[in-house]
Each structure stands twice: as C-alpha cells, then as structure tokens.
Write a protein that holds these residues in place. Structure first.
Motif, PDB file in Angstrom:
ATOM      1  N   ASN A  30       9.239  -2.301 -11.904  1.00 52.08           N
ATOM      2  CA  ASN A  30       8.623  -3.543 -12.372  1.00 52.08           C
ATOM      3  C   ASN A  30       8.332  -4.495 -11.214  1.00 52.08           C
ATOM      4  O   ASN A  30       7.382  -5.268 -11.252  1.00 52.08           O
ATOM      5  CB  ASN A  30       9.524  -4.235 -13.395  1.00 52.08           C
ATOM      6  CG  ASN A  30       9.645  -3.436 -14.684  1.00 52.08           C
ATOM      7  OD1 ASN A  30       8.692  -2.769 -15.081  1.00 52.08           O
ATOM      8  ND2 ASN A  30      10.797  -3.493 -15.322  1.00 52.08           N
ATOM      9  N   ASP A  31       9.196  -4.435 -10.156  1.00 52.37           N
ATOM     10  CA  ASP A  31       8.962  -5.272  -8.984  1.00 52.37           C
ATOM     11  C   ASP A  31       7.682  -4.859  -8.276  1.00 52.37           C
ATOM     12  O   ASP A  31       6.915  -5.691  -7.792  1.00 52.37           O
ATOM     13  CB  ASP A  31      10.142  -5.188  -8.018  1.00 52.37           C
ATOM     14  CG  ASP A  31      11.388  -5.881  -8.569  1.00 52.37           C
ATOM     15  OD1 ASP A  31      11.240  -6.662  -9.523  1.00 52.37           O
ATOM     16  OD2 ASP A  31      12.486  -5.619  -8.045  1.00 52.37           O
ATOM     17  N   VAL A  32       7.443  -3.537  -8.182  1.00 58.59           N
ATOM     18  CA  VAL A  32       6.224  -3.031  -7.551  1.00 58.59           C
ATOM     19  C   VAL A  32       5.004  -3.485  -8.338  1.00 58.59           C
ATOM     20  O   VAL A  32       4.010  -3.953  -7.783  1.00 58.59           O
ATOM     21  CB  VAL A  32       6.259  -1.488  -7.458  1.00 58.59           C
ATOM     22  CG1 VAL A  32       4.950  -0.964  -6.881  1.00 58.59           C
ATOM     23  CG2 VAL A  32       7.449  -1.043  -6.617  1.00 58.59           C
ATOM     24  N   ALA A  33       5.106  -3.353  -9.656  1.00 59.64           N
ATOM     25  CA  ALA A  33       3.989  -3.773 -10.504  1.00 59.64           C
ATOM     26  C   ALA A  33       3.759  -5.270 -10.385  1.00 59.64           C
ATOM     27  O   ALA A  33       2.622  -5.742 -10.357  1.00 59.64           O
ATOM     28  CB  ALA A  33       4.281  -3.398 -11.962  1.00 59.64           C
ATOM     29  N   ALA A  36       1.964  -6.030  -7.112  1.00 60.67           N
ATOM     30  CA  ALA A  36       0.538  -5.691  -7.230  1.00 60.67           C
ATOM     31  C   ALA A  36      -0.199  -6.746  -8.040  1.00 60.67           C
ATOM     32  O   ALA A  36      -1.338  -7.109  -7.728  1.00 60.67           O
ATOM     33  CB  ALA A  36       0.380  -4.319  -7.867  1.00 60.67           C
ATOM     34  N   ALA A  37       0.453  -7.233  -9.087  1.00 62.98           N
ATOM     35  CA  ALA A  37      -0.173  -8.243  -9.941  1.00 62.98           C
ATOM     36  C   ALA A  37      -0.401  -9.550  -9.193  1.00 62.98           C
ATOM     37  O   ALA A  37      -1.306 -10.315  -9.519  1.00 62.98           O
ATOM     38  CB  ALA A  37       0.693  -8.482 -11.176  1.00 62.98           C
ATOM     39  N   GLN A  38       0.425  -9.821  -8.175  1.00 62.74           N
ATOM     40  CA  GLN A  38       0.295 -11.058  -7.417  1.00 62.74           C
ATOM     41  C   GLN A  38      -0.769 -10.975  -6.336  1.00 62.74           C
ATOM     42  O   GLN A  38      -1.135 -11.980  -5.737  1.00 62.74           O
ATOM     43  CB  GLN A  38       1.650 -11.410  -6.793  1.00 62.74           C
ATOM     44  CG  GLN A  38       2.702 -11.825  -7.817  1.00 62.74           C
ATOM     45  CD  GLN A  38       4.073 -12.004  -7.217  1.00 62.74           C
ATOM     46  OE1 GLN A  38       4.328 -11.601  -6.088  1.00 62.74           O
ATOM     47  NE2 GLN A  38       4.975 -12.619  -7.973  1.00 62.74           N
ATOM     48  N   ALA A  42      -9.285  -8.405  -3.788  1.00 63.67           N
ATOM     49  CA  ALA A  42      -9.631  -7.868  -2.468  1.00 63.67           C
ATOM     50  C   ALA A  42      -8.426  -7.176  -1.833  1.00 63.67           C
ATOM     51  O   ALA A  42      -8.561  -6.105  -1.228  1.00 63.67           O
ATOM     52  CB  ALA A  42     -10.136  -8.995  -1.569  1.00 63.67           C
ATOM     53  N   GLU A  43      -7.246  -7.764  -1.980  1.00 61.11           N
ATOM     54  CA  GLU A  43      -6.038  -7.165  -1.401  1.00 61.11           C
ATOM     55  C   GLU A  43      -5.690  -5.854  -2.089  1.00 61.11           C
ATOM     56  O   GLU A  43      -5.339  -4.868  -1.431  1.00 61.11           O
ATOM     57  CB  GLU A  43      -4.871  -8.150  -1.507  1.00 61.11           C
ATOM     58  CG  GLU A  43      -4.999  -9.354  -0.585  1.00 61.11           C
ATOM     59  CD  GLU A  43      -3.975 -10.428  -0.893  1.00 61.11           C
ATOM     60  OE1 GLU A  43      -3.724 -11.263  -0.014  1.00 61.11           O
ATOM     61  OE2 GLU A  43      -3.416 -10.444  -2.019  1.00 61.11           O
TER      62      GLU A  43
END
Length: 215
Positions: A30-33, A36-38, A42-43
């Motif tokens: 969930n931390d990885v997701a 990514a959500a943040q 472009a990033e």
C-alpha cells in the motif's frame, strides 16, 4: 533462588541482546501504491518509460525493424500499401501509419546546437536527405509510443497521461544517444528507430533507439 529473582536475572541477560536488534518491517504494498499516487503524471510516465525502455522496447524495436530503403520505396508508390506491408497496425481508423525502420546512410546536413538537434540522412545514395534523425532533447511526435503495440490507450487514465508517456519515451531515447561531437556531415551512420507518417509526402522524422557512426 526464588522464581522472581531468577526471572529478573534472565531478563537482564536478554535485554542487551534485544537492545542491539533492529526490527525491519516488510514493505507494505500500500505504501508503494501511495507513493505512485503522489507522483505527477509526468513523474509516473517517466518511471514507466525507464522501466520498459531497455528490457522491453529495445528488443521489440529490433524485432519489428524493417529495411528503411524498402519502406521508402513502398511509401513512394502507395502509403497505405506500405503501411499494410511494413507498418504497425493502426490503433484506430484515421491514425497515421507508424513504421519501425533500420538502415544506414550518409549525413548530408546537421544541426547539433539546437535543443531540437537532428541529422539529415541520405539512405538512397543520391546525396539528398531522405529522412531526419531526431536527436533532441526536443523530439517531435509520438512514434515510439505508437509503434509499440504493448502500449494501449485504454490502459491509461486519459489522453493527457498517454501523451506524457510519449514525451517520456522520447526523453529516454534522446538521453541514450551517444554520438561523437560535431556535425558528422559526410559520416555514415547506422540506425534503428520509429517514425509516423500521416501523409505520403510528409517529412520522415525518425526517433532513433539505436544510432552509431560507422567505422
């Protein structure tokens, strides 16, 4: 020794060992997701482009590339037939044909000082430029994205995100170019890359995934 003092002695023995230990948590998916959500679009697309470029895109381009001289001859006769024979199947009706090409030619003109750096290359031997090899870092078009069949528009959130993927792929391709300094006029270069062609007489703007000066 009674039970209580014995327990206290055991704890005193264990505490220094525990104090020297470091508890490492397992990564939380969930931390990885969340990370990514943040990210901005472009990033996220820059990370995706880096992740797929060498292991997936380069082998794909190498497999799909067809001789540039054969492609050009077919285009001169009939663009649609050339696309059906040598091109990547269109994603939708009305889309331009995309081609993955390989070959070699002589540099007849060069601009290495602009941010839209480029080489004009003769591949037919008539001393006239047949195509433009875009070196960047400013690269026009979406040929790298659109010629790779594993990038599907419906896998992305919207047109904006999909457009940023095309830009990110161009950025990675430009950064990977390693050519000698100078204009290279008169030098022979070997290349593999992709280009889009909406109309038969439009200029061919190739985005290289591989390019090198021939010895």
């Amino acid at each position: 020794m009674t039970r209580t003092p014995l327990l206290a002695a055991c704890l005193l023995t264990i505490l220094p060992i525990v104090a020297g230990c470091k508890i490492v948590k397992n990564p939380d998916p969930n931390d990885v997701a969340q990370s990514a959500a943040q990210m901005t679009d472009a990033e996220r697309m820059a990370v995706l482009a880096q992740d797929v470029y060498e292991p997936k895109l380069l082998p794909y381009m190498d497999d799909k590339a067809r001789a540039i001289t054969n492609i050009l001859a077919a285009i001169a006769t009939d663009l649609d037939k050339a696309g059906e024979t040598f091109g990547i199947p269109k994603a939708s009706e009305g889309s331009p044909w995309n081609f993955v090409a390989k070959g070699q030619g002589v540099v007849v003109a060069s601009n290495r000082t602009s941010r839209a750096a480029k080489l004009e290359v003769d591949v037919t031997g008539d001393s006239k430029a047949d195509l433009t090899v875009q070196l960047g870092p400013v690269i026009k078009g979406t040929a790298l994205r659109d010629s790779a069949s594993f990038f599907v528009f419906t896998d992305f959130r919207d047109q904006i995100e999909f457009a940023k993927l095309a830009r990110a792929l161009n950025d990675v391709a430009s950064a990977a170019i390693d050519l000698p300094e100078g204009d290279l006029i008169g030098q022979s270069v070997r290349f593999t890359g992709a280009f889009s062609l909406p109309k038969q007489r439009d200029p061919i703007l190739l985005v290289p995934v591989q390019i090198a000066v021939e010895d």
